[in-house]
Design an enzyme around this catalytic site. Sequence first.
Site, mmCIF file in Angstrom:
data_model
loop_
_atom_site.group_PDB
_atom_site.id
_atom_site.type_symbol
_atom_site.label_atom_id
_atom_site.label_comp_id
_atom_site.label_asym_id
_atom_site.label_seq_id
_atom_site.Cartn_x
_atom_site.Cartn_y
_atom_site.Cartn_z
ATOM 1 N N PRO A 71 5.836 -7.547 -9.639
ATOM 2 C CA PRO A 71 5.616 -7.816 -8.213
ATOM 3 C C PRO A 71 5.721 -6.550 -7.364
ATOM 4 O O PRO A 71 6.545 -5.679 -7.627
ATOM 5 C CB PRO A 71 6.754 -8.777 -7.859
ATOM 6 C CG PRO A 71 7.836 -8.454 -8.828
ATOM 7 C CD PRO A 71 7.178 -7.957 -10.084
ATOM 8 N N GLY A 72 4.881 -6.433 -6.385
ATOM 9 C CA GLY A 72 4.948 -5.306 -5.457
ATOM 10 C C GLY A 72 5.092 -5.831 -4.034
ATOM 11 O O GLY A 72 6.154 -5.785 -3.421
ATOM 12 N N ARG B 5 -5.056 -1.261 6.118
ATOM 13 C CA ARG B 5 -5.362 -2.643 5.723
ATOM 14 C C ARG B 5 -6.274 -3.396 6.704
ATOM 15 O O ARG B 5 -7.216 -4.041 6.264
ATOM 16 C CB ARG B 5 -4.072 -3.445 5.492
ATOM 17 C CG ARG B 5 -3.162 -2.848 4.412
ATOM 18 C CD ARG B 5 -2.061 -3.793 3.957
ATOM 19 N NE ARG B 5 -2.557 -4.824 3.083
ATOM 20 C CZ ARG B 5 -2.815 -6.048 3.444
ATOM 21 N NH1 ARG B 5 -2.534 -6.454 4.661
ATOM 22 N NH2 ARG B 5 -3.320 -6.911 2.591
ATOM 23 N N TYR C 94 -9.552 -4.443 4.750
ATOM 24 C CA TYR C 94 -9.604 -5.835 4.289
ATOM 25 C C TYR C 94 -9.738 -6.818 5.449
ATOM 26 O O TYR C 94 -9.607 -8.025 5.241
ATOM 27 C CB TYR C 94 -8.328 -6.218 3.531
ATOM 28 C CG TYR C 94 -7.870 -5.259 2.472
ATOM 29 C CD1 TYR C 94 -8.541 -5.159 1.258
ATOM 30 C CD2 TYR C 94 -6.743 -4.468 2.669
ATOM 31 C CE1 TYR C 94 -8.103 -4.289 0.275
ATOM 32 C CE2 TYR C 94 -6.305 -3.592 1.686
ATOM 33 C CZ TYR C 94 -6.985 -3.512 0.489
ATOM 34 O OH TYR C 94 -6.543 -2.655 -0.485
ATOM 35 N N CYS D 98 -11.924 8.327 15.438
ATOM 36 C CA CYS D 98 -13.321 8.170 15.855
ATOM 37 C C CYS D 98 -14.088 7.289 14.890
ATOM 38 O O CYS D 98 -14.958 7.767 14.145
ATOM 39 C CB CYS D 98 -13.963 9.545 15.954
ATOM 40 S SG CYS D 98 -12.968 10.624 16.959
ATOM 41 N N TYR E 270 1.708 -1.416 0.699
ATOM 42 C CA TYR E 270 0.334 -0.963 0.931
ATOM 43 C C TYR E 270 0.129 -0.490 2.373
ATOM 44 O O TYR E 270 -0.946 -0.650 2.936
ATOM 45 C CB TYR E 270 -0.671 -2.070 0.529
ATOM 46 C CG TYR E 270 -0.425 -2.594 -0.854
ATOM 47 C CD1 TYR E 270 -0.591 -1.760 -1.950
ATOM 48 C CD2 TYR E 270 0.035 -3.892 -1.087
ATOM 49 C CE1 TYR E 270 -0.316 -2.211 -3.238
ATOM 50 C CE2 TYR E 270 0.305 -4.362 -2.365
ATOM 51 C CZ TYR E 270 0.131 -3.513 -3.437
ATOM 52 O OH TYR E 270 0.396 -3.953 -4.708
HETATM 53 N N1 LLP Z 1 0.252 -4.966 -11.400
HETATM 54 C C1 LLP Z 1 -0.969 -4.422 -11.374
HETATM 55 C C2 LLP Z 1 -1.619 -4.039 -12.630
HETATM 56 C C3 LLP Z 1 -1.620 -4.233 -10.140
HETATM 57 O O1 LLP Z 1 -2.840 -3.712 -10.123
HETATM 58 C C4 LLP Z 1 -0.970 -4.623 -8.940
HETATM 59 C C5 LLP Z 1 -1.620 -4.415 -7.645
HETATM 60 C C6 LLP Z 1 0.318 -5.164 -9.024
HETATM 61 C C7 LLP Z 1 0.907 -5.329 -10.275
HETATM 62 C C8 LLP Z 1 1.116 -5.564 -7.823
HETATM 63 O O2 LLP Z 1 0.529 -6.618 -7.140
HETATM 64 P P1 LLP Z 1 1.291 -7.313 -5.904
HETATM 65 O O3 LLP Z 1 2.485 -8.052 -6.454
HETATM 66 O O4 LLP Z 1 1.661 -6.252 -4.968
HETATM 67 O O5 LLP Z 1 0.278 -8.253 -5.333
HETATM 68 N N2 LLP Z 1 -4.025 -2.490 -1.311
HETATM 69 C C9 LLP Z 1 -4.132 -3.925 -1.450
HETATM 70 C C10 LLP Z 1 -3.417 -4.444 -2.670
HETATM 71 C C11 LLP Z 1 -3.904 -3.812 -3.955
HETATM 72 C C12 LLP Z 1 -3.193 -4.354 -5.156
HETATM 73 C C13 LLP Z 1 -3.478 -3.540 -6.347
HETATM 74 N N3 LLP Z 1 -2.795 -3.930 -7.525
HETATM 75 C C14 LLP Z 1 -3.622 -4.567 -0.165
HETATM 76 O O6 LLP Z 1 -3.230 -3.851 0.745
HETATM 77 O O7 LLP Z 1 -3.666 -5.783 -0.041
#
Ligand code: LLP
Length: 419
Positions: free
Chosen positions: A276-277, A314, A318, A344, A373
């Site tokens: 999780p991130g 973001r 997105y 700009c 992010y």
């Molecule tokens: N594991 C892998 C292999 C990943 O590619 C990612 C995120 C995670 C774990 C963590 O995912 P999370 O739990 O954070 O959803 N920049 C984008 C999000 C890109 C996510 C990329 N991979 C945003 O701002 O929404």
Amino acid sequence: MHSSFQYKGSEFYMEGVSLTEIAESVGTPFYVYSYEFLRDSFTAYKKAFSEMDTLICYSVKANSNIAVLKAFSDLGAGYDIVSGGELLRVKRAGGDLGKVVFSGVGKTREEMKAAIEAGILFFNVESEEELHVLDDVGKEMGRKAPVALRVNPDINAKTHPYISTGFKKSKFGIEIGRAFEVYKEANKMEGIDVIAIDAHIGSQIFDLTPFVDSVKKLITLADDLVKEGINIQYIDIGGGLGISYKLDDKPPHPSMYADIIMKEFSGKPYKLVLEPGRSLMGNSGMLITKVLYLKEGTEKKFVIVDAAMNDLLRPAFYESYHEILPVVKGSQSKEVVDVVGPICESGDFLAQDRELPKVASGDLLAVLSTGAYGFVMSSNYNTRQRVPEVLVKGDQFSVIRKRETYDELLNLEELPDFL
Ligand code: LLP
């Protein structure tokens, strides 16, 4: 909102510190994160999965500040990394390298070598060609690289297409239909030690069904591999649990997520790895920005602030929504505005057609849910310095990354002799 964030009188506080006080000390714009919030998010996960042998590998890409990494490692986390740079950050944070998993479709030989030397838990290998290169690097070093194949389970995660990764057309992972054959091949390789299976289906996911569908496929594959004599010990189900960006969003709690996952694993011998991130860091952070100017067009009113799309990408990238609250509650009357930065580009907005309390030049605004992010995706576009990051714990705060100086920003550039 979490109890770490609240108005005391008219002042917005993070834990025991007023955001105005931080702004006076570090200037604007800046990111600020709550230690209590990230601790509680991690503890909620840990508790939810406590009945299973689970390793929570915080996804470093979400927020890779070394202080944040240290905080998670002190709480017992491992890490999900995607580059040699992130490995270096984990080392600097004093993290346990034996709890690192390494994902990503384009690992270089140098990165593989560094990770083998560091003694990481396993690589999430994303293609057959990568597997051969890793085998080669392992042999060269006289070592066996511990490996999971990242399989692509062909699942629609029902999220934004840019952050949906587990369907057939995506660049990630090895098609699940081919995985069995590739595993058999990997198992014969001298430089490879097959120990795990991995998938990550996407990010900001609210519907738990795609997770269950993915886990079912992973467990079936693991069972088949074990029957074949391949020693699968870990199943890594990736990250992706969604968070609330609007105050009334209702994402699933980690305990609901844990319940449905653990049900699938019941009676199975595998250890679980999570990545999780966002769900650990997203809501712990805010971007604090100052109103520079108000501008009234014929069709729209603009609030021009000192943070821009280079600081928080973001919304532009997105079309994502972030709540914006005044740091000091003032006017009761509201108006509909676009909150825009100085860059700009028409895409340089933090909010569009948003009803906000009336603001004036000099007022501070908090852009919520930017702990993941946010800073990590910032850039120097328009030669803007990257902003500081601040960590709050109780009634203390500390700058955990300084504002970039113009020297730091310009010093890498050189004039060639031929000009
Ligand atoms: N594991 C892998 C292999 C990943 O590619 C990612 C995120 C995670 C774990 C963590 O995912 P999370 O739990 O954070 O959803 N920049 C984008 C999000 C890109 C996510 C990329 N991979 C945003 O701002 O929404």
